[in-house]
Design a protein around this motif. Structure first.
Motif, short mmCIF file in Angstrom:
data_model
loop_
_atom_site.label_atom_id
_atom_site.label_comp_id
_atom_site.label_asym_id
_atom_site.label_seq_id
_atom_site.Cartn_x
_atom_site.Cartn_y
_atom_site.Cartn_z
N ALA A 203 1.31 -0.82 -0.19
CA ALA A 203 0.02 -0.01 -0.42
C ALA A 203 0.72 1.25 0.23
N TYR A 204 2.20 0.95 0.70
CA TYR A 204 3.24 2.59 0.50
C TYR A 204 3.76 2.45 -0.09
N GLY A 205 4.01 1.34 -0.76
CA GLY A 205 4.54 1.03 -1.83
C GLY A 205 6.57 0.74 -1.04
N THR A 206 6.72 1.05 -0.29
CA THR A 206 8.75 0.19 0.65
C THR A 206 8.11 0.06 1.92
N GLU A 207 8.80 -1.16 2.22
CA GLU A 207 9.20 -1.91 3.79
C GLU A 207 9.70 -0.71 4.47
N PRO A 210 7.72 4.68 7.24
CA PRO A 210 7.43 5.10 8.24
C PRO A 210 5.95 4.27 8.79
N GLN A 211 5.12 3.89 8.42
CA GLN A 211 3.23 3.43 8.89
C GLN A 211 4.41 1.92 8.88
N VAL A 212 4.53 1.56 8.00
CA VAL A 212 5.56 -0.12 8.13
C VAL A 212 6.09 0.16 8.72
N GLN A 213 7.00 1.18 8.89
CA GLN A 213 8.29 0.77 10.45
C GLN A 213 7.59 0.52 11.41
N ARG A 262 -4.77 1.48 1.23
CA ARG A 262 -3.66 3.19 2.04
C ARG A 262 -4.87 3.46 2.40
N ALA A 263 -5.93 4.08 2.28
CA ALA A 263 -7.41 4.57 3.33
C ALA A 263 -8.21 4.05 4.11
N PHE A 264 -7.92 2.58 3.67
CA PHE A 264 -8.85 2.01 4.90
C PHE A 264 -7.83 1.00 5.77
N ILE A 265 -6.74 0.97 5.61
CA ILE A 265 -6.27 0.65 7.05
C ILE A 265 -4.99 1.42 7.63
#
Length: 320
Positions: A203-207, A210-213, A262-265
């Protein structure tokens, strides 16, 4: 008897010459071939897998990643992740053997999926403590005291030169020299403790987003710091990774769907900030705040939409 002895001798020589080269496991499936660099891995060792996809078309397979699933000897999920093959269909991926979910020694099954193609290999995990070799301290020879002869002027004997220190040790593969000590290279992977968040990463395009981290820190440093949290994540992973690879592929193939996910999570990620209030390792706080977060998300994603739908239905019905 002489001929029989010659045959037995030939067989023993051939078996001795062949046994020394069997170090890795492989799956020669023509559609999706895969092999590992070795067969036996200790705690902290780096597992390297390589392979290729037959008749791979980079244009037609754009956005379709290879999904790997690692299962323990008891067939429990250990980790899962995805990586993208090269343009010619070959691939190479590494991960670290060891962590909270590597509880047993024995044969771990690694499955690879790419569309309808599937392959698997077995790696033997022997566990154990990481071995750190310390060099011997250098030997320093004390200088001899000066010799004084009377009545002649004192004769001072020059001290013997100190021996040169021993050369630094040569570290083997997978280790590095730190302060004169060979230590295992720590290659922290984003999914080294329990698999990556595939849906959020796509969803955010990369590991590195900030949201994934943030999700990874909540999972590794808070939830999995307790026995209850580790047990919850083990059960959650079995359900989550049964559908997340498919959704992640759909996100990479459809930018509009990626924006919707992305908007959902995003609201769910915001509610997880409550977990930062728990002390690491506190069973009561992690359990209590975890239940609160689950209840909040159920109300936000299920109860609230259901109540709004019920109100709208009654309003339309009353107007008729």
């Amino acid at each position: 008897m002489g001929f029989l002895a010659f045959v037995l001798l030939s067989i023993s020589i051939l078996s001795y010459g062949i046994s020394g080269v069997v170090f890795a496991t492989s799956d020669p499936n023509p559609a999706l071939s895969v092999s590992s660099d070795t067969e036996i891995y200790s705690n902290g060792a780096t597992v390297k897998i390589t392979g290729s996809i037959k008749d791979y078309d980079a244009a037609m397979n754009s956005g379709k990643a290879i999904t790997f699933i690692l299962k323990s000897p008891e067939n429990n999920l250990v980790t899962i992740g995805q990586f993208t093959p090269k343009s010619d269909g070959t691939f190479e991926h590494t991960f670290v053997a060891g962590g909270p979910l590597w509880k047993l020694n024995g044969d771990y099954t690694l499955e690879l999926h790419h569309g309808a193609d599937k392959s698997q290999i077995t790696i033997n995990y022997v566990g154990g403590e990481q071995v750190i070799t310390k060099p011997k301290p250098p030997v320093v020879t004390e200088p001899e005291p000066p010799v004084v002869t009377e009545p002649e002027p004192p004769v001072v004997t020059e001290p013997e030169p100190e021996p040169e220190p021993e050369p630094q040790p040569t570290c083997g593969a997978g280790t590095e020299l730190v302060n004169g000590i060979c230590q295992v290279i720590k290659t922290e992977k984003p999914d080294s403790k329990g698999g990556g968040c595939l849906i959020a990463t796509a969803a955010y395009g990369t590991e590195l987003a900030p949201q994934v981290q943030f999700l990874r820190e909540i999972r590794d440093n808070t939830v999995m710091s307790t026995t209850t949290g580790t047990a919850f994540m083990s059960g959650f992973n079995q359900l989550y990774y049964s559908f997340s690879p498919t959704i992640a592929d759909m996100e990479r193939e459809n930018p509009i769907f990626q924006e919707v996910v992305r908007a959902f999570i995003t609201p769910m990620i915001s509610t997880l900030s409550i977990m930062t209030l728990a002390d690491d390792g506190s069973e009561v706080e992690v359990l209590g705040l975890g239940i609160s977060v689950i209840a909040l998300n159920l109300g936000m994603y299920i109860a609230a939409p259901a109540l709004i739908g019920f109100k709208v239905h009654n309003h339309i019905k009353s107007r008729k």
